[in-house]
Design an enzyme around this catalytic site. Structure first.
Site, mmCIF file in Angstrom:
data_model
loop_
_atom_site.group_PDB
_atom_site.id
_atom_site.type_symbol
_atom_site.label_atom_id
_atom_site.label_comp_id
_atom_site.label_asym_id
_atom_site.label_seq_id
_atom_site.Cartn_x
_atom_site.Cartn_y
_atom_site.Cartn_z
ATOM 1 C CB THR A 149 -3.189 1.781 -11.951
ATOM 2 O OG1 THR A 149 -3.439 0.401 -11.679
ATOM 3 C CG2 THR A 149 -3.894 2.584 -10.875
ATOM 4 C CB SER A 191 -3.852 -0.226 -2.168
ATOM 5 O OG SER A 191 -3.469 0.497 -3.330
ATOM 6 C CE1 TYR A 193 -0.025 3.959 -7.676
ATOM 7 C CE2 TYR A 193 -0.958 1.747 -7.704
ATOM 8 C CZ TYR A 193 -0.390 2.821 -8.371
ATOM 9 O OH TYR A 193 -0.213 2.760 -9.733
ATOM 10 C CG HIS A 194 -4.789 0.527 -6.633
ATOM 11 N ND1 HIS A 194 -4.212 -0.412 -5.813
ATOM 12 C CD2 HIS A 194 -4.349 0.252 -7.874
ATOM 13 C CE1 HIS A 194 -3.458 -1.223 -6.526
ATOM 14 N NE2 HIS A 194 -3.520 -0.837 -7.780
ATOM 15 C CE LYS A 197 -1.040 6.217 -10.122
ATOM 16 N NZ LYS A 197 -0.229 6.992 -11.035
HETATM 17 N N1 LIG Z 1 5.253 -0.222 -12.703
HETATM 18 C C1 LIG Z 1 4.033 -0.666 -12.958
HETATM 19 O O1 LIG Z 1 3.796 -1.888 -13.069
HETATM 20 C C2 LIG Z 1 2.899 0.310 -13.138
HETATM 21 C C3 LIG Z 1 1.632 -0.209 -13.450
HETATM 22 C C4 LIG Z 1 0.557 0.675 -13.614
HETATM 23 C C5 LIG Z 1 0.769 2.044 -13.482
HETATM 24 N N2 LIG Z 1 2.005 2.523 -13.181
HETATM 25 C C6 LIG Z 1 2.164 3.974 -13.020
HETATM 26 O O2 LIG Z 1 3.214 4.461 -13.797
HETATM 27 C C7 LIG Z 1 3.888 5.510 -13.094
HETATM 28 C C8 LIG Z 1 5.369 5.209 -13.038
HETATM 29 O O3 LIG Z 1 5.563 3.965 -12.370
HETATM 30 P P1 LIG Z 1 7.018 3.371 -12.166
HETATM 31 O O4 LIG Z 1 6.893 1.921 -12.050
HETATM 32 O O5 LIG Z 1 7.939 3.959 -13.165
HETATM 33 O O6 LIG Z 1 7.351 3.969 -10.708
HETATM 34 P P2 LIG Z 1 8.756 4.404 -10.097
HETATM 35 O O7 LIG Z 1 8.559 4.528 -8.635
HETATM 36 O O8 LIG Z 1 9.850 3.544 -10.595
HETATM 37 O O9 LIG Z 1 8.951 5.864 -10.726
HETATM 38 C C9 LIG Z 1 8.293 7.012 -10.257
HETATM 39 C C10 LIG Z 1 9.291 8.150 -10.301
HETATM 40 O O10 LIG Z 1 8.632 9.343 -9.870
HETATM 41 C C11 LIG Z 1 9.494 10.046 -8.997
HETATM 42 N N3 LIG Z 1 8.654 10.863 -8.115
HETATM 43 C C12 LIG Z 1 7.733 10.441 -7.186
HETATM 44 N N4 LIG Z 1 7.185 11.488 -6.567
HETATM 45 C C13 LIG Z 1 7.740 12.605 -7.109
HETATM 46 C C14 LIG Z 1 7.581 13.990 -6.874
HETATM 47 N N5 LIG Z 1 6.760 14.455 -5.932
HETATM 48 N N6 LIG Z 1 8.292 14.878 -7.616
HETATM 49 C C15 LIG Z 1 9.141 14.422 -8.573
HETATM 50 N N7 LIG Z 1 9.355 13.122 -8.838
HETATM 51 C C16 LIG Z 1 8.655 12.218 -8.110
HETATM 52 C C17 LIG Z 1 10.299 8.964 -8.265
HETATM 53 O O11 LIG Z 1 11.520 9.433 -7.752
HETATM 54 C C18 LIG Z 1 10.488 7.929 -9.372
HETATM 55 O O12 LIG Z 1 11.682 8.115 -10.078
HETATM 56 C C19 LIG Z 1 3.262 5.589 -11.707
HETATM 57 O O13 LIG Z 1 2.404 6.697 -11.621
HETATM 58 C C20 LIG Z 1 2.503 4.316 -11.585
HETATM 59 O O14 LIG Z 1 1.363 4.478 -10.803
HETATM 60 C C21 LIG Z 1 3.086 1.684 -13.015
#
Ligand SMILES: NC(=O)c1ccc[n+]([C@@H]2O[C@H](COP(=O)([O-])OP(=O)(O)OC[C@H]3O[C@@H](n4cnc5c(N)ncnc54)[C@H](O)[C@@H]3O)[C@@H](O)[C@H]2O)c1
Length: 406
Positions: A149, A191, A193-194, A197
């Site tokens: 991120t 946070s 979360y961050h 990462k």
């Molecule tokens: N959505 C955003 O705006 C955004 C921005 C920057 C970075 N990201 C990064 O992109 C990635 C995906 O984000 P997203 O928005 O699709 O999130 P999301 O929560 O919709 O999807 C994450 C998926 O991972 C699965 N998951 C979590 N822990 C797991 C585990 N231990 N084993 C197996 N599956 C697991 C969840 O069930 C979910 O389906 C994340 O790592 C997030 O940090 C997202």
């Protein structure tokens, strides 16, 4: 397709993972989704739900096969806790590429309380490390692509364009020579979360150096939009649309708030500048990353995956002007600078051929139309952000005045 790869998409049931899995499958790659469906479980625990009705994984995959004749595999594995099942799958599939979306990704959720903080750290760090350790232990050599991120850089307004992951530093050595080092850009997580990462980055640094793994870390901006070329094909393929105070991302929240007649909830002055990317560009960036693994040179390739920056208040103004919605400045539940500038280099994706979709290109209308179509599914009480960064920010809490010793 001549260059079809075997790809594991960890977290492929999620907002970014699902449309990426479809896009890569459409390009001819052999895709297997790995997901423990924890995101759906968290929604159920919170009493929240995606604004769009998301089909079960079986129905999603069946719909994709009906529409395209392509098969996507699915394995329900918790990559943080079920190492043996993960190894078995990796041995069976021998992936060319592992894409890791599978983490707990909401900053507000990660700050709710000790239980959510501990879950976020345990889940994210163990999951990432299990995938890296399994790749090495099994003698596999996948290109590892991780979703990081922009938040790892922090929003301190350093007065420079944020480079792609590394900062050149010049250190005076004992012999009066100046040594140049490219160090990881100093992390400044906002946070828990961050913070996970930021910790992921050290795991990658070690495995790239020690085991010569090829690792691409994509520092992604805030994703907006819902649909991609592939998810539009069938209603059962529709992507999730989070709008609740924990998981909803800012622009999507504003677009749906306007539709349901809720004031646009701007935190504080709204002077926070953030980086953004449309979900269609997310899936394109992932395809470009898969096609362009880094050299095996002991160094992680860090790419900034964002296309434009905006302040929260300018986004609110834009949405208010087109929809007539009211803007409500509410207390900021986060512990962050009220105002900041942000300049970011995204030169690698541009050089690989990304043609960014910007807010100006009409896709805000599409997101708003989707929000309108499913507005009756909105659970209004889930809209406000109630997770605060410190106890003192909780409504009704009187700040602690004195320490015990006083
Ligand atoms: N959505 C955003 O705006 C955004 C921005 C920057 C970075 N990201 C990064 O992109 C990635 C995906 O984000 P997203 O928005 O699709 O999130 P999301 O929560 O919709 O999807 C994450 C998926 O991972 C699965 N998951 C979590 N822990 C797991 C585990 N231990 N084993 C197996 N599956 C697991 C969840 O069930 C979910 O389906 C994340 O790592 C997030 O940090 C997202």
């Amino acid at each position: 397709m001549t260059n079809a790869k075997d790809i594991l998409v960890i977290g492929g049931d999620g907002f970014c993972g699902w449309p990426t899995a479809l896009h890569l499958s459409n390009l001819g790659h052999n895709v297997t989704i790995v997901d423990n469906l924890s995101r759906r479980d968290i929604d159920a625990q919170m009493g929240a739900d995606s604004l769009t009705p998301i089909a079960s994984m079986d129905d999603r995959i069946a719909a994709w096969a009906e529409q395209t004749g392509r098969t996507i595999g699915f394995e329900n594995i918790d990559v943080a806790r079920d190492y043996d099942a993960l190894c078995k799958l990796m041995l069976a599939t021998q992936p060319d590429t592992v894409i890791h979306f599978g983490e707990q990704r909401a900053a507000p959720y990660s700050m709710k309380g000790a239980s959510e903080k501990r879950y976020t750290v345990d889940n994210n760090i163990s999951g990432t490390h299990n995938l890296l350790a399994a790749s090495v232990e099994l003698g596999l050599d996948p290109h590892f692509v991780h979703l990081g991120t922009m938040g790892v850089y922090g929003y301190d307004d350093d007065g420079l364009e944020i480079p792609e992951g590394y900062l050149p530093v010049y250190i005076p050595a004992d012999d009066k020579q100046i040594i140049k080092r490219d160090i990881l850009y100093p992390t400044n997580p906002g946070s828990v979360y961050h913070m996970t990462k930021s910790m992921d980055q050290l795991l990658f640094q070690f495995y790239a150096k020690n085991d010569r793994m090829r690792i691409t870390d994509l520092h992604q901006g805030i994703v907006w939009g819902t649909q991609t070329e592939e998810t539009r094909l069938d209603e059962r393929l529709i992507n999730r649309f989070d709008y609740d105070g924990d998981y909803g991302t800012v622009l999507n929240r504003f677009l749906m708030q306007a539709v349901v007649g809720h004031p646009l909830t701007v935190h504080g002055t709204g002077g926070q500048t953030r980086a953004f990317i449309h979900i269609q560009d997310t899936v394109k960036c992932l395809a470009l990353a898969v096609e362009n693994p880094p050299a095996r040179d002991g160094k992680v390739a860090i790419l900034n995956q964002m296309t434009e920056t905006h302040t929260v208040r300018s986004l609110a103004k834009l949405v208010a002007e087109t929809s007539g919605a009211q803007i409500a400045n509410v207390d900021n539940p986060r512990n962050e600078a009220a105002e900041n500038d942000l300049r970011v280099s995204n030169k690698t994706f541009l050089s690989l051929g990304l043609k960014p979709i910007t807010l100006a290109e009409g896709l805000m209308d599409e997101t708003q139309q989707i929000a309108a179509k499913y507005a009756k599914r909105c659970i209004r009480k889930m809209i406000p952000c109630v997770s605060t960064w410190t106890d003192n920010q909780r409504p009704g809490v009187v700040p602690a005045k004195a320490s015990k010793a006083a």
